[in-house]
Design an enzyme around this catalytic site. Structure first.
Site, PDB file in Angstrom:
ATOM      1  CG  HIS A   1      -6.629  -3.920   2.237  1.00  0.00           C
ATOM      2  ND1 HIS A   1      -5.584  -4.782   1.997  1.00  0.00           N
ATOM      3  CD2 HIS A   1      -7.257  -4.378   3.335  1.00  0.00           C
ATOM      4  CE1 HIS A   1      -5.584  -5.734   2.917  1.00  0.00           C
ATOM      5  NE2 HIS A   1      -6.583  -5.511   3.751  1.00  0.00           N
TER       6      HIS A   1
ATOM      7  CG  HIS B   1      -1.898  -1.146   1.233  1.00  0.00           C
ATOM      8  ND1 HIS B   1      -2.540  -1.568   2.381  1.00  0.00           N
ATOM      9  CD2 HIS B   1      -2.335  -1.966   0.257  1.00  0.00           C
ATOM     10  CE1 HIS B   1      -3.310  -2.605   2.104  1.00  0.00           C
ATOM     11  NE2 HIS B   1      -3.208  -2.872   0.816  1.00  0.00           N
TER      12      HIS B   1
HETATM   13  C1  LIG Z   1       0.275  -7.419  -4.907  1.00  0.00           C
HETATM   14  C2  LIG Z   1      -0.683  -6.376  -4.449  1.00  0.00           C
HETATM   15  C3  LIG Z   1      -1.737  -6.710  -3.593  1.00  0.00           C
HETATM   16  C4  LIG Z   1      -2.630  -5.747  -3.161  1.00  0.00           C
HETATM   17  N1  LIG Z   1      -3.728  -6.129  -2.455  1.00  0.00           N
HETATM   18  C5  LIG Z   1      -4.710  -5.223  -2.240  1.00  0.00           C
HETATM   19  C6  LIG Z   1      -5.957  -5.626  -1.733  1.00  0.00           C
HETATM   20  O1  LIG Z   1      -6.197  -6.815  -1.499  1.00  0.00           O
HETATM   21  N2  LIG Z   1      -6.908  -4.681  -1.529  1.00  0.00           N
HETATM   22  C7  LIG Z   1      -6.674  -3.353  -1.802  1.00  0.00           C
HETATM   23  O2  LIG Z   1      -7.562  -2.530  -1.578  1.00  0.00           O
HETATM   24  N3  LIG Z   1      -5.489  -2.952  -2.280  1.00  0.00           N
HETATM   25  C8  LIG Z   1      -4.530  -3.860  -2.542  1.00  0.00           C
HETATM   26  N4  LIG Z   1      -3.372  -3.458  -3.117  1.00  0.00           N
HETATM   27  C9  LIG Z   1      -3.161  -2.014  -3.345  1.00  0.00           C
HETATM   28  C10 LIG Z   1      -4.004  -1.449  -4.475  1.00  0.00           C
HETATM   29  O3  LIG Z   1      -4.152  -2.388  -5.510  1.00  0.00           O
HETATM   30  C11 LIG Z   1      -3.325  -0.177  -5.004  1.00  0.00           C
HETATM   31  O4  LIG Z   1      -3.097   0.714  -3.933  1.00  0.00           O
HETATM   32  C12 LIG Z   1      -4.170   0.545  -6.042  1.00  0.00           C
HETATM   33  O5  LIG Z   1      -4.618  -0.359  -7.017  1.00  0.00           O
HETATM   34  C13 LIG Z   1      -3.353   1.657  -6.666  1.00  0.00           C
HETATM   35  O6  LIG Z   1      -4.085   2.275  -7.700  1.00  0.00           O
HETATM   36  P1  LIG Z   1      -3.393   3.393  -8.573  1.00  0.00           P
HETATM   37  O7  LIG Z   1      -4.374   3.784  -9.615  1.00  0.00           O
HETATM   38  O8  LIG Z   1      -2.834   4.434  -7.700  1.00  0.00           O
HETATM   39  O9  LIG Z   1      -2.110   2.686  -9.238  1.00  0.00           O
HETATM   40  P2  LIG Z   1      -2.030   1.415 -10.184  1.00  0.00           P
HETATM   41  O10 LIG Z   1      -3.281   0.646 -10.185  1.00  0.00           O
HETATM   42  O11 LIG Z   1      -0.783   0.700  -9.836  1.00  0.00           O
HETATM   43  O12 LIG Z   1      -1.916   2.050 -11.643  1.00  0.00           O
HETATM   44  C14 LIG Z   1      -0.798   2.749 -12.115  1.00  0.00           C
HETATM   45  C15 LIG Z   1      -0.678   2.441 -13.604  1.00  0.00           C
HETATM   46  O13 LIG Z   1       0.228   3.346 -14.194  1.00  0.00           O
HETATM   47  C16 LIG Z   1       1.078   2.638 -15.058  1.00  0.00           C
HETATM   48  N5  LIG Z   1       2.307   3.404 -15.187  1.00  0.00           N
HETATM   49  C17 LIG Z   1       3.262   3.607 -14.252  1.00  0.00           C
HETATM   50  N6  LIG Z   1       4.248   4.383 -14.767  1.00  0.00           N
HETATM   51  C18 LIG Z   1       3.889   4.680 -16.035  1.00  0.00           C
HETATM   52  C19 LIG Z   1       4.484   5.435 -17.079  1.00  0.00           C
HETATM   53  N7  LIG Z   1       5.682   6.042 -16.913  1.00  0.00           N
HETATM   54  N8  LIG Z   1       3.849   5.519 -18.259  1.00  0.00           N
HETATM   55  C20 LIG Z   1       2.656   4.916 -18.452  1.00  0.00           C
HETATM   56  N9  LIG Z   1       2.056   4.169 -17.500  1.00  0.00           N
HETATM   57  C21 LIG Z   1       2.666   4.067 -16.307  1.00  0.00           C
HETATM   58  C22 LIG Z   1       1.247   1.291 -14.385  1.00  0.00           C
HETATM   59  O14 LIG Z   1       1.689   0.306 -15.285  1.00  0.00           O
HETATM   60  C23 LIG Z   1      -0.150   1.035 -13.855  1.00  0.00           C
HETATM   61  O15 LIG Z   1      -0.970   0.392 -14.789  1.00  0.00           O
HETATM   62  C24 LIG Z   1      -2.448  -4.402  -3.556  1.00  0.00           C
HETATM   63  C25 LIG Z   1      -1.404  -4.049  -4.411  1.00  0.00           C
HETATM   64  C26 LIG Z   1      -0.519  -5.024  -4.874  1.00  0.00           C
HETATM   65  C27 LIG Z   1       0.579  -4.626  -5.816  1.00  0.00           C
END
Ligand SMILES: Cc1cc2nc3c(=O)[nH]c(=O)nc-3n(C[C@H](O)[C@H](O)[C@H](O)COP(=O)(O)OP(=O)(O)OC[C@H]3O[C@@H](n4cnc5c(N)ncnc54)[C@H](O)[C@@H]3O)c2cc1C
Ligand SMILES: *[C@@H]1O[C@H](CO)[C@@H](O)[C@H](O)[C@H]1NC(C)=O
Ligand SMILES: *[C@@H]1O[C@H](CO)[C@@H](O)[C@H](O)[C@H]1NC(C)=O
Ligand SMILES: *[C@@H]1O[C@H](CO)[C@@H](O)[C@H](O)[C@H]1NC(C)=O
Ligand SMILES: *[C@@H]1O[C@H](CO)[C@@H](O)[C@H](O)[C@H]1NC(C)=O
Ligand SMILES: *[C@@H]1O[C@H](CO)[C@@H](O)[C@H](O)[C@H]1NC(C)=O
Ligand SMILES: *[C@@H]1O[C@H](CO)[C@@H](O)[C@H](O)[C@H]1NC(C)=O
Ligand SMILES: *[C@@H]1O[C@H](CO)[C@@H](O)[C@H](O)[C@H]1NC(C)=O
Ligand SMILES: *[C@@H]1O[C@H](CO)[C@@H](O)[C@H](O)[C@H]1NC(C)=O
Ligand SMILES: *[C@@H]1O[C@H](CO)[C@@H](O)[C@H](O)[C@H]1NC(C)=O
Ligand SMILES: *[C@@H]1O[C@H](CO)[C@@H](O)[C@H](O)[C@H]1NC(C)=O
Ligand SMILES: *[C@@H]1O[C@H](CO)[C@@H](O)[C@H](O)[C@H]1NC(C)=O
Ligand SMILES: *[C@@H]1O[C@H](CO)[C@@H](O)[C@H](O)[C@H]1NC(C)=O
Length: 698
Positions: free
Chosen positions: A618, A575
């Site tokens: 989470h 997280h």
């Molecule tokens: C293994 C794991 C288990 C987890 N378990 C849970 C859970 O059970 N429950 C829960 O609530 N949360 C969980 N989390 C946390 C939760 O999934 C994340 O906090 C949340 O999904 C983050 O969302 P986001 O949109 O900020 O980032 P992300 O969903 O990570 O999206 C960021 C996106 O940007 C892209 N990106 C990055 N850099 C670039 C770039 N330079 N150019 C173009 N694209 C780029 C990435 O490839 C990705 O697709 C978990 C996370 C992980 C990794």
């Protein structure tokens, strides 16, 4: 080898790699399904210019893409570094594969690592992140747990006009994101799940439900907590997110598959000529021009398909929205010349806007676990016994079993004199600010203090959980499947770290230093949490399932022994957050309440990097809510439930900072969600399921 026991069996997949690989070859078409691939560009051909360019097609990014493109007169482009994920669709779709056949460690994971952590035995800890359409929502553990009202209102109080992010507003936005389905009878008979329909949404894109199969131990979870004086939560999603309960998961109960941002928000859409989603496009930087008054305007976004490939450029006519996650978003800002001057200069990047807070205030949840042998079947023993190479005999509902027995326990459950403990921590703010902030910038030090103060004064002494306690029935790999673990995860860390670039090349990873356990309170509280895990495992009725404690075992008893052991045994709970914190610029903030980056006219950050502190939850549920609210904000249609009038004009920010810590019964509102401009998701889903563009032969 206990060190491999990650929450999601992430690394422990090694121990079953041979097994998994053979099976994957013969059963990779376990679920035959047609893949909707509308709006996803496979040949790289996009227009020269878009109104909105969304950087990152992850959890938040695809929510924004779907919502902003509802206006057919607005053009939207998503640039995603990862691939579509269609080649590994079973591994995304089948919930239990998050444990037994996960994408962690593959090319669909960024595979980040921290620098050595001095207070965690100098280990370099792995930090997985999804690198695929859907981002981390495609690879995560599916827990769909919400923060509490007290925490969300505390966040809203930290910035001017922050009531956009009050509990009432985020609650409505989280409801807007979901379609909730209560547990099926066979599951409820085992797990006795408590919930309130009034806390949920029933017409949003994301499925919120429970597994289709339940392990009997889960049914003994809440009564075990009751036996040590912790209540059962009857409404964990309504703003009072503490007590023991069986958590909602992001599962589609119509076919027991993972619900994630791609299959929730994008695949069901009709074809939209105004939306393009480009995979394999790593954004390398934003290009600015100076406009009158000194603030910068982003005019184009540069990207490349792989390291060394020619850079391409696309123009932006309205806004850039960064949704690249807690690592990607600050990295891209720094590569674009927006960040701490010392970092940019050392990396050879020209400073465009000096913003010391970019990448700072980095926080994460860390966890460790106590593990017992058991004579009972676990989810892991059933999986490995039944899911043999050629004749899988596990049922589809069983393959949706994931861990979800959860509890959030407060300070008085963990320490003997909670008030004394809390005031000692609160009093130490200046001492710690002087020694524990990994930045020379006074703004960042002020931000550390602001986060510290709110944590010590508003969160630590409230009912909100300080420690998350989870039951793991998914084993730790084939060598020791017949185990049950109880995990403790620290929810409100006082340790803050940072991440920064040391290269101007976007394909070089940033340096990640969360400074785990640098603040002594984190060590003390997590140690107490682990002792509490042992108590839970030794309390009836759960104790009937437990045999010998295999880790840490009988040699670890004193405070010193626990602390020494946990330094070697903590891992990320996945997280990471707060690296583009929503705080005043004078406190090292990166975005204001409108999610706008300070000093930039048309760039916002809308993802899990903007929360100023960690919630007792989470992160995906608040991230979906944040993205929904961000889309409403950008479209000028959002309704501020806290504002005196219910005006929904594009300038509908309220001036008053919201009240904090109000009792939950006074301010729950259900009216505002219907006032939000709500497209007919039900209708578009109905149409979309009839139109299947291409069937993918896996
Ligand atoms: C293994 C794991 C288990 C987890 N378990 C849970 C859970 O059970 N429950 C829960 O609530 N949360 C969980 N989390 C946390 C939760 O999934 C994340 O906090 C949340 O999904 C983050 O969302 P986001 O949109 O900020 O980032 P992300 O969903 O990570 O999206 C960021 C996106 O940007 C892209 N990106 C990055 N850099 C670039 C770039 N330079 N150019 C173009 N694209 C780029 C990435 O490839 C990705 O697709 C978990 C996370 C992980 C990794
Ligand atoms: C599951 O059901 C959804 C509709 O709710 C459908 O779009 C999807 O393709 C199905 N998934 C699988 C793997 O069958
Ligand atoms: C993305 O790149 C990978 C690796 O080069 C390739 O296998 C895949 O087909 C590409 N996907 C798209 C949608 O271009
Ligand atoms: C679409 O946008 C154009 C240019 O901004 C504007 O002139 C036109 O009225 C808009 N049409 C609709 C249907 O909103
Ligand atoms: C807060 O809202 C008021 C009223 O809309 C506005 O004038 C002011 O600029 C806003 N401040 C910030 C920092 O957004
Ligand atoms: C929630 O709503 C469903 C569908 O109307 C109903 O079957 C169920 O009993 C309700 N549950 C509660 C706890 O009110
Ligand atoms: C659950 O508790 C009951 C007693 O309340 C006990 O009979 C049963 O064996 C327990 N089951 C598990 C799996 O712990
Ligand atoms: C904007 O102006 C500043 C100050 O003149 C200059 O340092 C900077 O390079 C300019 N940036 C761009 C993108 O032109
Ligand atoms: C495991 O396989 C057996 C048959 O070998 C079957 O009866 C049982 O239902 C399967 N268990 C699950 C949970 O699918
Ligand atoms: C934090 O609290 C301390 C003590 O109450 C106070 O001196 C300090 O100004 C506060 N700092 C911030 C940034 O709020
Ligand atoms: C902390 O939790 C315990 C056990 O559930 C409860 O008795 C107590 O009232 C809680 N304290 C606060 C401040 O909510
Ligand atoms: C963290 O490690 C450093 C360096 O070894 C040490 O000085 C410090 O006391 C440790 N902090 C805690 C909270 O244990
Ligand atoms: C520049 O941005 C800051 C906030 O980052 C804002 O306060 C200021 O009004 C802006 N200046 C102009 C001329 O737009």
């Amino acid at each position: 080898m206990r060190a491999l026991a990650l929450l999601l069996a992430a690394v422990s997949v090694h121990s079953v790699a041979g097994h998994a690989t053979r099976r994957r070859d013969s059963h990779n078409d376990l679920y035959k399904r047609a893949i909707a691939r509308r709006n996803i560009v496979l040949d790289g051909s996009i227009a020269d210019s878009y109104d909105y360019v969304i950087v990152g097609g992850g959890t938040a990014g695809l929510v924004l893409a779907a919502r902003l493109s509802e206006d057919s007169n607005t053009t939207v482009l998503v640039l995603e570094a990862g691939d579509t994920g269609e080649a590994v669709q079973d591994q995304i779709d089948i919930p239990s594969f998050a444990y037994y056949n996960s994408l962690i460690g593959t090319s669909y994971d960024w595979n980040y690592e921290t620098v050595p952590q001095p207070n965690a035995s100098n280990r370099e800890l792995s930090w997985p992140r999804g690198k695929v359409l859907g981002g981390s929502s495609a690879v995560n553990g599916m827990y769909l747990v919400r923060p509490s009202e007290v925490e969300v209102d505390a966040w809203a109080s930290m910035v001017e006009n922050g009531s956009i992010w009050s509990w009432d507003n985020l609650y409505d936005a989280m409801k807007k994101s979901e379609t909730y389905t209560p547990p099926v009878t066979t599951v409820d008979d085992v797990a006795h799940i408590e919930y309130q329909n009034s806390s949920h949404g029933f017409s949003g894109p994301l499925h919120a439900s429970y597994p289709g199969y339940m392990m009997p131990q889960v049914g003994n979870w809440t009564s075990t907590f009751n036996n040590v004086g912790v209540m059962t939560s009857t409404d964990p999603d309504g703003g009072d997110g503490w007590g023991a309960f069986v958590a909602t998961s992001a599962i589609n109960p119509s076919n027991w598959t993972r619900s994630y941002s791609r299959n929730a928000y994008i695949d069901p859409l009709p074809p939209r000529s105004n939306l393009a989603i480009l995979p394999n496009a790593t954004v390398t930087r934003l290009v600015f021009t100076n406009s009158t008054g000194g603030n910068l305007t982003a005019t184009s976004v540069e990207y490349a398909s792989y390291r060394g490939a020619a850079t391409q450029s696309v123009s932006v006519s309205k806004e850039v929205i960064l949704a690249a996650g807690a690592i990607g978003s600050p990295q891209i800002l720094m590569l674009s010349g927006v960040g701490p001057a010392d970092v940019l200069q050392a990396a050879g990047v020209t400073v465009q806007k000096e913003l010391p807070g970019v990448g700072q205030h980095l926080q994460d949840h860390i966890y460790a676990e106590v593990t017992w042998k058991t004579n009972e079947q676990t989810a892991a023993t059933i999986y490995y016994a039944n899911y043999s190479d050629d004749t899988p005999t596990v049922s589809t509902p069983f393959l949706s079993f994931i861990n979800s027995a959860t509890a959030y326990v407060n300070l008085s459950t963990l320490v003997a004199e909670p008030d004394t403990y809390a005031s000692e921590i609160a009093d130490a703010v200046n001492t710690n600010a002087a020694s524990l902030v990994p930045s020379q910038y006074s703004e960042v030090v002020e931000g550390y203090k602001a986060i510290y103060n709110i944590t010590a004064q508003k969160l630590l002494t409230s009912s909100v959980g300080q420690m998350e306690i989870l039951l793991s029935l998914t084993g730790a790999g084939q060598y020791d499947q017949q185990v049950v673990s109880v995990q403790a995860a620290l929810q409100h860390p006082f340790s803050q770290g940072r991440l920064y670039i040391n290269s101007s090349d976007a394909f070089d990873y940033p340096i990640i230093n969360p400074q785990y356990l640098s603040h002594n309170a984190d060590l003390v509280l997590l140690r107490q949490g682990l002792k509490f895990c042992r108590t839970i495992g030794n309390t009836s009725p759960l104790s009937a399932a437990m045999g010998e404690e295999v880790s840490p075992g009988s040699s670890v008893n004193t405070d010193e022994e626990w602390e020494e052991w946990l330094a070697q045994n903590i891992y990320t709970e996945y997280h990471p957050s707060c690296s583009c914190a929503m705080l005043p610029e004078s406190q090292g903030g990166v975005v204001d309440a409108q999610l706008k980056v300070y000093g930039l006219n048309n760039v916002r950050v809308a993802d899990s990097s903007v929360f100023p502190f960690e919630f007792s939850a989470h992160l995906q549920a608040p991230t979906y809510g944040l993205a929904e609210q961000a889309a409403s904000l950008i479209k000028g249609t959002y309704v501020n439930a806290d504002a005196p009038s219910s005006s929904s004009s594009s300038s509908s920010t309220s001036t008053a900072s919201s009240s904090t810590g109000s009792s939950s019964s006074t301010s729950k509102k259900n009216g505002a969600v219907s006032a939000l401009r709500q497209p007919s998701w039900a209708a578009s889903l109905g149409v979309a399921t009839l139109v299947v563009l291409s069937a993918l032969a896996l």
